[in-house]
Design a protein around this motif. Sequence first.
Motif, PDB file in Angstrom:
ATOM      1  N   SER A  29     -60.077  65.988 -76.105  1.00  0.00           N
ATOM      2  CA  SER A  29     -59.389  64.707 -76.270  1.00  0.00           C
ATOM      3  C   SER A  29     -59.550  64.110 -77.673  1.00  0.00           C
ATOM      4  O   SER A  29     -59.277  62.936 -77.881  1.00  0.00           O
ATOM      5  N   ASP A  31     -58.376  63.042 -81.099  1.00  0.00           N
ATOM      6  CA  ASP A  31     -57.031  62.750 -81.583  1.00  0.00           C
ATOM      7  C   ASP A  31     -57.019  62.387 -83.064  1.00  0.00           C
ATOM      8  O   ASP A  31     -56.040  61.849 -83.571  1.00  0.00           O
ATOM      9  N   THR A  32     -58.098  62.693 -83.776  1.00  0.00           N
ATOM     10  CA  THR A  32     -58.224  62.304 -85.184  1.00  0.00           C
ATOM     11  C   THR A  32     -58.491  63.516 -86.060  1.00  0.00           C
ATOM     12  O   THR A  32     -59.267  64.401 -85.684  1.00  0.00           O
ATOM     13  N   SER A  76     -55.374  59.155 -86.985  1.00  0.00           N
ATOM     14  CA  SER A  76     -55.409  59.233 -85.525  1.00  0.00           C
ATOM     15  C   SER A  76     -53.990  59.351 -85.010  1.00  0.00           C
ATOM     16  O   SER A  76     -53.096  58.624 -85.437  1.00  0.00           O
ATOM     17  N   ALA A  80     -53.457  63.878 -78.417  1.00  0.00           N
ATOM     18  CA  ALA A  80     -54.552  64.739 -78.879  1.00  0.00           C
ATOM     19  C   ALA A  80     -54.051  66.109 -79.328  1.00  0.00           C
ATOM     20  O   ALA A  80     -54.599  66.696 -80.269  1.00  0.00           O
ATOM     21  N   SER A  82     -51.584  66.815 -81.066  1.00  0.00           N
ATOM     22  CA  SER A  82     -51.061  66.749 -82.430  1.00  0.00           C
ATOM     23  C   SER A  82     -52.100  67.184 -83.458  1.00  0.00           C
ATOM     24  O   SER A  82     -51.748  67.670 -84.527  1.00  0.00           O
ATOM     25  N   THR A  83     -53.382  67.046 -83.126  1.00  0.00           N
ATOM     26  CA  THR A  83     -54.427  67.475 -84.074  1.00  0.00           C
ATOM     27  C   THR A  83     -54.405  68.984 -84.265  1.00  0.00           C
ATOM     28  O   THR A  83     -54.693  69.467 -85.351  1.00  0.00           O
TER      29      THR A  83
END
Length: 86
Positions: A29, A31-32, A76, A80, A82-83
């Motif tokens: 999880s 997301d950054t 961010s 999630a 997308s990272t």
Amino acid sequence: VRIHRARGVSKPQVDPNKSFFTAGEKPESCDTVFVGNLPFGVTETQLRDVMGAFGPVGSIRWGEVDGEFRGFAHVSFGIAESTDAA
């Protein structure tokens, strides 16, 4: 500046082939992402446009020390996954 080591204390052994964090390994999880080596003239709009290609950008935290930009940011995403793409 002088650095003194107490007698009888050896240097910690570090394996140069191991890392605390390896590419592709991330907490669930997460997301950054860390974005480094940014030009000092980059704008929030420019960074959002580039990173937006990987997913919806939620927020950007600029790397600053004493109010001075240091050439990196944490981006961010709203998703999630997308990272991984970034």
